[in-house]
Design an enzyme around this catalytic site. Structure first.
Site, PDB file in Angstrom:
ATOM      1  NE  ARG A  65      -2.635 -17.102 -62.269  1.00 34.65           N
ATOM      2  CZ  ARG A  65      -3.021 -16.009 -61.630  1.00 34.65           C
ATOM      3  NH1 ARG A  65      -2.711 -15.838 -60.344  1.00 34.65           N
ATOM      4  NH2 ARG A  65      -3.741 -15.082 -62.232  1.00 34.65           N
ATOM      5  CG  HIS A  69       1.249 -14.801 -64.876  1.00 34.15           C
ATOM      6  ND1 HIS A  69       0.261 -13.878 -64.593  1.00 34.15           N
ATOM      7  CD2 HIS A  69       0.585 -15.943 -65.203  1.00 34.15           C
ATOM      8  CE1 HIS A  69      -0.931 -14.428 -64.748  1.00 34.15           C
ATOM      9  NE2 HIS A  69      -0.754 -15.687 -65.103  1.00 34.15           N
ATOM     10  CG  ASP A  70       9.557 -14.006 -64.933  1.00 29.30           C
ATOM     11  OD1 ASP A  70       9.610 -12.769 -65.132  1.00 29.30           O
ATOM     12  OD2 ASP A  70      10.568 -14.724 -64.855  1.00 29.30           O
ATOM     13  CD  GLU A  91       6.491  -7.949 -66.207  1.00 31.75           C
ATOM     14  OE1 GLU A  91       6.248  -9.102 -65.777  1.00 31.75           O
ATOM     15  OE2 GLU A  91       7.458  -7.708 -66.935  1.00 31.75           O
ATOM     16  CG  ASN A  97       0.867 -10.416 -63.342  1.00 35.02           C
ATOM     17  OD1 ASN A  97       0.571 -11.542 -63.730  1.00 35.02           O
ATOM     18  ND2 ASN A  97       1.737  -9.652 -63.976  1.00 35.02           N
ATOM     19  N   PRO A 164      -2.320 -14.674 -71.844  1.00 32.58           N
ATOM     20  CG  PRO A 164      -2.162 -16.993 -71.782  1.00 32.58           C
ATOM     21  CD  PRO A 164      -1.345 -15.753 -71.638  1.00 32.58           C
ATOM     22  CG  HIS A 194      -5.241 -24.024 -65.511  1.00 37.32           C
ATOM     23  ND1 HIS A 194      -6.097 -23.373 -66.372  1.00 37.32           N
ATOM     24  CD2 HIS A 194      -4.349 -23.093 -65.097  1.00 37.32           C
ATOM     25  CE1 HIS A 194      -5.730 -22.103 -66.482  1.00 37.32           C
ATOM     26  NE2 HIS A 194      -4.670 -21.908 -65.713  1.00 37.32           N
TER      27      HIS A 194
END
Length: 323
Positions: A65, A69-70, A91, A97, A164, A194
């Site tokens: 994850r 996200h990076d 961030e 985050n 998202p 997921h």
């Protein structure tokens, strides 16, 4: 069909490995980037990840994850690792985050690498390798990635709007992933990450009451599973619900959960509700090998997003601080 697709993918990968110099518009990345300058770089990262995951297998999901996200914010440049300062909110302190974990694994690997090869291995490469190794540790596919990314010099909370949210529908997901160059199939494959981890109640409780003007509960949820989610949320917004029945195993159970109308997030279940993506979900649910192949190719592609090279980036001495 699956065999021919697999052979084709292997051939593509072999060509990439043999050329070793070019990945799309990214000139400086190579599979063997550290072979001469820091030959034990990959072993150090893998051993660090494996040691951490043996103690806490849930960190596999956290590392994957974190890499996602990076890459979706300013590219794969380790901007998500930077700490906030009095003059800048980074961030990692964005609401999107705050639940990220596993920073200490990257710090540990970086410290070891700085002792072995000072100033050579970027935090962006460490994070990309750690995510790959976490997937394999959890039972997922094994694949190689090119190295040579540089660390970014920007990390700002306002950039995280590009992630998202859990309430997106399929059309919105297709649009957002498409802006990063991903096909519909690649978007569904990446959503399969997921298969690892959990979601907090705050990200799905909107599905359980006052969902819309017509329905109190999201009609795409199985009624019994809705009760399960409600019991989870009775423990508070931070209560956790696994995405599927094998939260620490990388498999295709996530897609079978969607078929059972047991997707945890709206952005999960919408992949099966929508005809455009339902067929892909069905294919992955029936064929784990196909999912693994498409997932590793999509992860390979994601790892090349907006890579910093040369003077556009740096190699941080401390992953939490811009030099």
């Amino acid at each position: 069909m699956v065999v021919s697709k697999l052979l084709g993918a292997i051939l593509v990968m072999e060509i990439i490995v043999m050329s070793g110099t070019r990945f799309g518009a990214v000139d400086g990345l190579r599979m063997d980037y550290y072979m001469m300058s820091c030959p034990f770089a990959e072993i150090i990262v893998k051993n660090t990840v494996n040691t951490a995951l043996q103690s806490d297998p849930t960190l596999a999901a956290a590392l994957v994850r974190m890499h996602f996200h990076d890459c979706f914010i300013q590219g794969c440049d380790a901007s998500v690792l930077v700490d906030s300062t009095k003059d800048n909110t980074a961030e990692k302190d964005s609401p999107a985050n705050l639940s990220l974990r596993g920073y200490e694994i990257i710090d540990d690997a970086k410290q070891q690498l700085e002792q072995q090869c000072p100033g050579l291995v970027s935090c962006a490469d460490i994070l990309a390798m750690a995510a790959r190794d976490a997937i394999f540790f959890a039972g997922g596919p094994v694949y190689d990635i090119p190295k040579g990314r540089k660390d970014g010099r920007r990390s700002k909370i306002e950039d995280t709007f590009n992630l998202p949210p859990p309430f997106f529908n399929t059309t919105q997901l297709i649009t957002m992933f498409g802006q990063h160059g991903f096909t519909v199939q690649e978007m569904v494959a990446l959503s399969g990450a997921h298969t690892l981890g959990v979601a907090q109640c705050s990200s799905f409780k909107n599905r359980l009451s006052k969902f819309d003007s017509t329905n109190d509960v999201d009609p795409s949820i199985d009624s019994n599973f809705a009760k399960t989610l409600s019991r989870t949320c009775s423990r508070g917004d931070k209560a956790e619900q696994p995405f599927d029945g094998s939260r620490n195993s990388f498999d295709n159970d996530y897609f079978n959960s969607l078929i059972r109308k047991a997707g945890v997030l709206f952005s999960d279940q919408t992949l099966y509700t929508t005809p455009k993506t339902r067929g892909i979900v069905n294919s992955y649910a029936m064929n784990q090998a196909m999912f693994f192949l498409d997932f590793q190719q999509a992860m390979f592609k994601m790892g090349l997003l907006d890579v910093k090279e040369g003077a556009a980036g740096e190699v941080r001495g401390d992953c939490r601080k811009i030099n």
